[in-house]
Scaffold this active site. Structure first.
Site, short mmCIF file in Angstrom:
data_model
loop_
_atom_site.label_atom_id
_atom_site.label_comp_id
_atom_site.label_asym_id
_atom_site.label_seq_id
_atom_site.Cartn_x
_atom_site.Cartn_y
_atom_site.Cartn_z
N SER A 110 0.84 -1.20 0.00
CA SER A 110 0.00 0.00 0.00
C SER A 110 0.87 1.25 0.00
O SER A 110 2.09 1.17 0.17
CB SER A 110 -0.91 0.02 1.24
OG SER A 110 -0.17 0.38 2.40
N SER A 158 0.91 3.76 2.18
CA SER A 158 0.92 4.48 3.45
C SER A 158 2.30 5.01 3.84
O SER A 158 2.40 5.90 4.68
CB SER A 158 0.39 3.59 4.57
OG SER A 158 1.29 2.55 4.87
N LYS A 186 5.44 0.92 9.39
CA LYS A 186 5.27 2.35 9.66
C LYS A 186 6.58 2.90 10.22
O LYS A 186 7.52 2.17 10.49
CB LYS A 186 4.15 2.60 10.68
CG LYS A 186 2.81 1.98 10.35
CD LYS A 186 2.13 2.63 9.16
CE LYS A 186 0.79 1.96 8.86
NZ LYS A 186 0.16 2.48 7.63
N SER A 201 -2.81 6.99 5.88
CA SER A 201 -2.16 5.94 6.67
C SER A 201 -3.00 5.63 7.89
O SER A 201 -3.30 6.51 8.70
CB SER A 201 -0.77 6.40 7.11
OG SER A 201 -0.19 5.45 8.00
#
Length: 247
Positions: A41, A43, A104, A195
């Protein structure tokens, strides 16, 4: 049994042993040292792009049950544990569903106070300095848009990285103050308006859920190219990202 048959049987057994040894070595490397992950993705744009394939350093933070294949419940906590640093890009298990891997950036350590005010990250009451650093356009079909403003943030430990700020009024641009509990961490994606992270349903991430630190991009395909579409590799390979360190 003839010598020829014995030779064939011996060669077959040797091949089987080589295959078993190679599988064991690959399992040990994947469990103890480095594990490959793909980025599904956007994010973490612009730091990591959809189609990046990365190695994650599993030794960096020590090991938990999630470091092992199938996550057997053999022990709790971490062994050979080392503390992550603010600014690390971390792969971890999603706390509400530990079967899912997330990636992250770690922005909050235990005891930190984290808040976003008008799009600016604040750590322990101080705004993280950021300067505009051009614009970003993705080659991913579900990209965050064209010419998205890029802001370069610099944390108090000197770690610096780019973030995207597509909208000044997204729901994550103004948050409550979060106080990170002991043994937990606060994670945010670099693509701040796109996100799902610790500001939302991820919440605080327990130390046990950490898998490792993103280390290097070893392969990268753009334009939504599947890894199986080998004939498309030459035209869609992001050559400038191969063996690029993750910062």
């Amino acid at each position: 049994m003839t010598d020829r048959a014995e030779h064939k049987q011996s060669a077959l057994w040797e091949n089987i042993k080589v295959i078993i040894q190679a599988l064991l070595l690959a399992t040990i490397i994947r469990t103890v040292l480095f594990q490959p992950f793909t980025i599904p993705s956007g994010s973490m744009m612009p730091t990591l792009l959809v189609g990046d394939y990365i190695f994650v350093n599993k030794f960096a933070y020590g090991y938990s049950k999630y470091s092992l294949p199938f996550s057997p419940d053999l022990f709790s906590g971490r062994i050979l544990a080392s503390e992550p640093e603010r600014g690390d890009v971390v792969v971890f298990r999603f706390p509400p569903n530990p079967d899912i891997d997330y990636i992250k950036r770690l922005v909050g350590l235990p005891g930190d106070r984290i808040q976003v005010i008008e799009g600016v990250l604040h750590v322990n009451g101080k705004p993280v300095p950021r300067v505009q650093d051009g614009t970003f356009t993705s080659d991913y079909r579900q990209d965050p848009g064209s010419n998205v403003p890029v802001f370069r943030e610099t944390l108090d430990n000197g770690v610096t990285y780019d973030t995207l700020d597509q909208s000044p009024i997204s729901r994550g641009d103004n948050t409550q103050e979060f106080i990170v509990p002991e043994g937990h961490y606060f994670m945010m994606g670099d693509n701040r308006d796109n996100s799902l992270d610790s500001r939302f349903d991820v919440g605080f991430v327990p130390a046990e859920n950490l898998i490792g630190r993103a280390s290097v991009i070893f392969f990268s395909l753009g334009n939504d190219t599947s890894f199986r579409e080998i004939w498309k590799w030459p035209a869609n390979m992001r050559w400038d990202r191969l063996f690029k360190g993750v910062e």
